[in-house]
Design a protein around this motif. Structure first.
Motif, PDB file in Angstrom:
ATOM      1  N   ARG A  64      23.817  36.009  45.775  1.00 35.05           N
ATOM      2  CA  ARG A  64      22.969  36.880  46.667  1.00 35.05           C
ATOM      3  C   ARG A  64      23.863  37.082  47.764  1.00 35.05           C
ATOM      4  O   ARG A  64      23.736  38.151  48.357  1.00 35.05           O
ATOM      5  CB  ARG A  64      21.886  35.864  47.334  1.00 35.05           C
ATOM      6  N   GLU A  65      24.901  36.058  48.292  1.00 36.84           N
ATOM      7  CA  GLU A  65      25.556  36.357  49.483  1.00 36.84           C
ATOM      8  C   GLU A  65      26.588  37.448  49.134  1.00 36.84           C
ATOM      9  O   GLU A  65      26.987  38.144  50.087  1.00 36.84           O
ATOM     10  CB  GLU A  65      26.332  34.960  49.701  1.00 36.84           C
ATOM     11  N   ALA A  66      27.201  37.420  47.959  1.00 31.19           N
ATOM     12  CA  ALA A  66      28.235  38.520  47.578  1.00 31.19           C
ATOM     13  C   ALA A  66      27.452  39.847  47.535  1.00 31.19           C
ATOM     14  O   ALA A  66      27.963  40.906  47.999  1.00 31.19           O
ATOM     15  CB  ALA A  66      28.702  38.449  46.176  1.00 31.19           C
ATOM     16  N   ALA A  67      26.215  39.919  47.189  1.00 31.14           N
ATOM     17  CA  ALA A  67      25.416  41.107  46.986  1.00 31.14           C
ATOM     18  C   ALA A  67      25.289  41.607  48.241  1.00 31.14           C
ATOM     19  O   ALA A  67      25.252  42.846  48.545  1.00 31.14           O
ATOM     20  CB  ALA A  67      24.368  40.964  46.036  1.00 31.14           C
ATOM     21  N   GLU A  68      24.832  40.645  49.462  1.00 31.43           N
ATOM     22  CA  GLU A  68      24.307  41.264  50.537  1.00 31.43           C
ATOM     23  C   GLU A  68      25.808  41.250  51.204  1.00 31.43           C
ATOM     24  O   GLU A  68      25.559  42.776  52.292  1.00 31.43           O
ATOM     25  CB  GLU A  68      23.872  39.968  51.379  1.00 31.43           C
ATOM     26  N   ARG A  69      26.782  40.952  51.201  1.00 28.49           N
ATOM     27  CA  ARG A  69      28.168  41.422  51.856  1.00 28.49           C
ATOM     28  C   ARG A  69      28.690  42.546  51.249  1.00 28.49           C
ATOM     29  O   ARG A  69      28.994  43.602  52.252  1.00 28.49           O
ATOM     30  CB  ARG A  69      29.008  40.213  51.689  1.00 28.49           C
ATOM     31  N   THR A  70      28.787  42.862  49.922  1.00 27.70           N
ATOM     32  CA  THR A  70      29.371  43.932  49.516  1.00 27.70           C
ATOM     33  C   THR A  70      28.414  45.112  49.257  1.00 27.70           C
ATOM     34  O   THR A  70      28.659  46.165  49.510  1.00 27.70           O
ATOM     35  CB  THR A  70      30.191  43.651  48.010  1.00 27.70           C
ATOM     36  N   GLY A  71      27.474  44.849  48.738  1.00 25.38           N
ATOM     37  CA  GLY A  71      26.551  45.855  48.339  1.00 25.38           C
ATOM     38  C   GLY A  71      26.913  46.727  47.444  1.00 25.38           C
ATOM     39  O   GLY A  71      27.780  46.531  46.482  1.00 25.38           O
ATOM     40  N   THR A  72      26.590  48.186  47.258  1.00 26.74           N
ATOM     41  CA  THR A  72      26.839  48.922  46.641  1.00 26.74           C
ATOM     42  C   THR A  72      27.954  49.953  47.135  1.00 26.74           C
ATOM     43  O   THR A  72      27.385  50.604  48.371  1.00 26.74           O
ATOM     44  CB  THR A  72      26.075  49.670  45.824  1.00 26.74           C
ATOM     45  N   PHE A  73      28.953  50.301  46.960  1.00 30.20           N
ATOM     46  CA  PHE A  73      30.134  51.127  47.353  1.00 30.20           C
ATOM     47  C   PHE A  73      29.936  52.589  46.667  1.00 30.20           C
ATOM     48  O   PHE A  73      30.166  52.443  45.627  1.00 30.20           O
ATOM     49  CB  PHE A  73      31.509  50.677  47.688  1.00 30.20           C
ATOM     50  N   LEU A  74      29.820  53.739  47.444  1.00 32.53           N
ATOM     51  CA  LEU A  74      29.905  54.755  46.846  1.00 32.53           C
ATOM     52  C   LEU A  74      31.221  55.795  47.571  1.00 32.53           C
ATOM     53  O   LEU A  74      31.570  55.476  48.617  1.00 32.53           O
ATOM     54  CB  LEU A  74      28.544  55.911  47.232  1.00 32.53           C
ATOM     55  N   VAL A  75      31.659  56.640  46.804  1.00 30.99           N
ATOM     56  CA  VAL A  75      32.726  57.429  47.253  1.00 30.99           C
ATOM     57  C   VAL A  75      32.226  58.211  48.671  1.00 30.99           C
ATOM     58  O   VAL A  75      31.114  58.896  48.536  1.00 30.99           O
ATOM     59  CB  VAL A  75      32.993  58.614  46.082  1.00 30.99           C
ATOM     60  N   GLY A  76      33.277  58.210  49.546  1.00 37.38           N
ATOM     61  CA  GLY A  76      32.849  58.878  50.774  1.00 37.38           C
ATOM     62  C   GLY A  76      32.421  57.889  51.883  1.00 37.38           C
ATOM     63  O   GLY A  76      32.421  58.122  52.975  1.00 37.38           O
ATOM     64  N   ILE A  93      36.133  55.434  50.952  1.00 34.16           N
ATOM     65  CA  ILE A  93      36.145  55.504  49.761  1.00 34.16           C
ATOM     66  C   ILE A  93      36.567  56.657  48.840  1.00 34.16           C
ATOM     67  O   ILE A  93      36.066  57.610  49.200  1.00 34.16           O
ATOM     68  CB  ILE A  93      35.035  54.573  48.955  1.00 34.16           C
ATOM     69  N   SER A  94      37.724  56.778  48.121  1.00 34.34           N
ATOM     70  CA  SER A  94      37.898  58.014  47.283  1.00 34.34           C
ATOM     71  C   SER A  94      37.614  57.782  45.758  1.00 34.34           C
ATOM     72  O   SER A  94      37.416  58.815  45.275  1.00 34.34           O
ATOM     73  CB  SER A  94      39.403  58.329  47.499  1.00 34.34           C
ATOM     74  N   PHE A  95      37.535  56.499  45.385  1.00 32.52           N
ATOM     75  CA  PHE A  95      37.491  56.565  43.881  1.00 32.52           C
ATOM     76  C   PHE A  95      36.675  55.088  43.610  1.00 32.52           C
ATOM     77  O   PHE A  95      37.332  54.231  44.526  1.00 32.52           O
ATOM     78  CB  PHE A  95      38.641  56.619  43.112  1.00 32.52           C
ATOM     79  N   ALA A  96      35.921  54.924  42.940  1.00 36.42           N
ATOM     80  CA  ALA A  96      35.185  53.318  42.745  1.00 36.42           C
ATOM     81  C   ALA A  96      35.177  53.122  41.257  1.00 36.42           C
ATOM     82  O   ALA A  96      34.674  54.156  40.407  1.00 36.42           O
ATOM     83  CB  ALA A  96      33.965  53.303  43.285  1.00 36.42           C
ATOM     84  N   TYR A  97      35.774  52.056  40.546  1.00 36.76           N
ATOM     85  CA  TYR A  97      35.417  51.903  39.087  1.00 36.76           C
ATOM     86  C   TYR A  97      35.483  50.431  39.269  1.00 36.76           C
ATOM     87  O   TYR A  97      36.185  49.347  39.520  1.00 36.76           O
ATOM     88  CB  TYR A  97      36.812  52.039  38.361  1.00 36.76           C
ATOM     89  N   ALA A  98      34.242  49.804  38.859  1.00 36.69           N
ATOM     90  CA  ALA A  98      33.996  48.250  38.722  1.00 36.69           C
ATOM     91  C   ALA A  98      34.221  47.543  40.015  1.00 36.69           C
ATOM     92  O   ALA A  98      33.641  48.056  41.073  1.00 36.69           O
ATOM     93  CB  ALA A  98      34.644  47.578  37.413  1.00 36.69           C
ATOM     94  N   ASP A 115      40.220  45.130  46.015  1.00 34.68           N
ATOM     95  CA  ASP A 115      39.148  44.734  45.059  1.00 34.68           C
ATOM     96  C   ASP A 115      37.880  44.731  45.921  1.00 34.68           C
ATOM     97  O   ASP A 115      37.810  44.697  47.169  1.00 34.68           O
ATOM     98  CB  ASP A 115      39.451  43.113  45.291  1.00 34.68           C
ATOM     99  N   LYS A 116      36.708  44.714  45.229  1.00 34.77           N
ATOM    100  CA  LYS A 116      35.529  45.200  45.842  1.00 34.77           C
ATOM    101  C   LYS A 116      34.927  43.931  46.782  1.00 34.77           C
ATOM    102  O   LYS A 116      34.470  44.223  47.955  1.00 34.77           O
ATOM    103  CB  LYS A 116      34.485  45.132  45.156  1.00 34.77           C
ATOM    104  N   LYS A 117      35.425  42.752  46.725  1.00 31.44           N
ATOM    105  CA  LYS A 117      34.929  41.512  47.367  1.00 31.44           C
ATOM    106  C   LYS A 117      35.887  41.551  48.779  1.00 31.44           C
ATOM    107  O   LYS A 117      35.377  40.706  49.667  1.00 31.44           O
ATOM    108  CB  LYS A 117      35.434  40.233  46.720  1.00 31.44           C
ATOM    109  N   ASP A 118      36.840  42.520  48.853  1.00 34.20           N
ATOM    110  CA  ASP A 118      37.498  42.466  50.127  1.00 34.20           C
ATOM    111  C   ASP A 118      37.151  43.560  51.095  1.00 34.20           C
ATOM    112  O   ASP A 118      37.830  43.834  51.887  1.00 34.20           O
ATOM    113  CB  ASP A 118      39.087  42.633  49.856  1.00 34.20           C
TER     114      ASP A 118
END
Length: 175
Positions: A64-76, A93-98, A115-118
């Motif tokens: 839950r904490e990771a999802a709240e902090r990172t969320g979903t990142f989209l290009v742009g 963000i210019s490109f996202a993969y996993a 890394d997404k967590k960062d």
């Protein structure tokens, strides 16, 4: 059709071409897949009053904490880098993969993999974070201060020793 070969006793049916499973060399035979385990298709939800395993509770909290902090990142999306080599910087963000995200840094225009967590979607959080370059500069300044302090102590010790030697010489001369 007819059989192949000079005596017409060869194979009659055509050769079947099939792709080798990825990761297996020539002549390897893939293992038969085990039947899927029946888990009932549902996650067990404890009834009111029942206690869940503490490890499950902890895993859920971390997710839950990771999802709240990172969320979903989209290009742009504008992001702040909160960890790793590029912490304290912002970018787009210019490109996202996993979990690997390519970020174009605002300061230099350089594209870096993070890394997404960062990452954090709140760009204002980057302002309070020191970059690695700032930390290295501070360490170098601290080392320089310590070096000057040691030199000052050494000079003070030399001065005291010289003063003592002079006073000893004066005393010996007065006798």
């Amino acid at each position: 059709g007819e059989a192949l070969g000079g005596t017409r006793k060869g194979i009659i049916e055509p050769i079947e071409v099939r792709a080798q499973p990825e990761g297996l060399g020539l002549g390897a035979v893939p293992k038969a897949k085990s039947p899927p385990k029946d888990r009932g298709g549902r996650k067990y939800i404890p009834k009111p009053g029942e206690e869940r395993d503490r490890r499950e509770v902890e895993k859920d909290r971390i997710r839950r904490e990771a999802a709240e902090r990172t969320g979903t990142f989209l290009v742009g999306d504008k992001v702040a880098i909160t960890g790793g080599r590029h912490r304290g910087l912002t970018g787009e963000i210019s490109f996202a993969y996993a979990h690997e995200i390519m970020v174009k840094l605002s300061a230099s225009g350089e594209e870096v993999t993070v890394d997404k967590k960062d990452l954090d979607g709140d760009v204002s959080k980057a302002k309070g974070i020191k970059t690695m370059a700032e930390e290295e500069r501070e360490r170098a300044e601290e080392k320089e201060r310590e070096k000057k302090e040691r030199k000052k102590e050494r000079d003070r010790g030399d001065r005291d020793r010289d003063r003592d030697r002079d006073s000893d010489r004066d005393r010996d001369r007065d006798r």
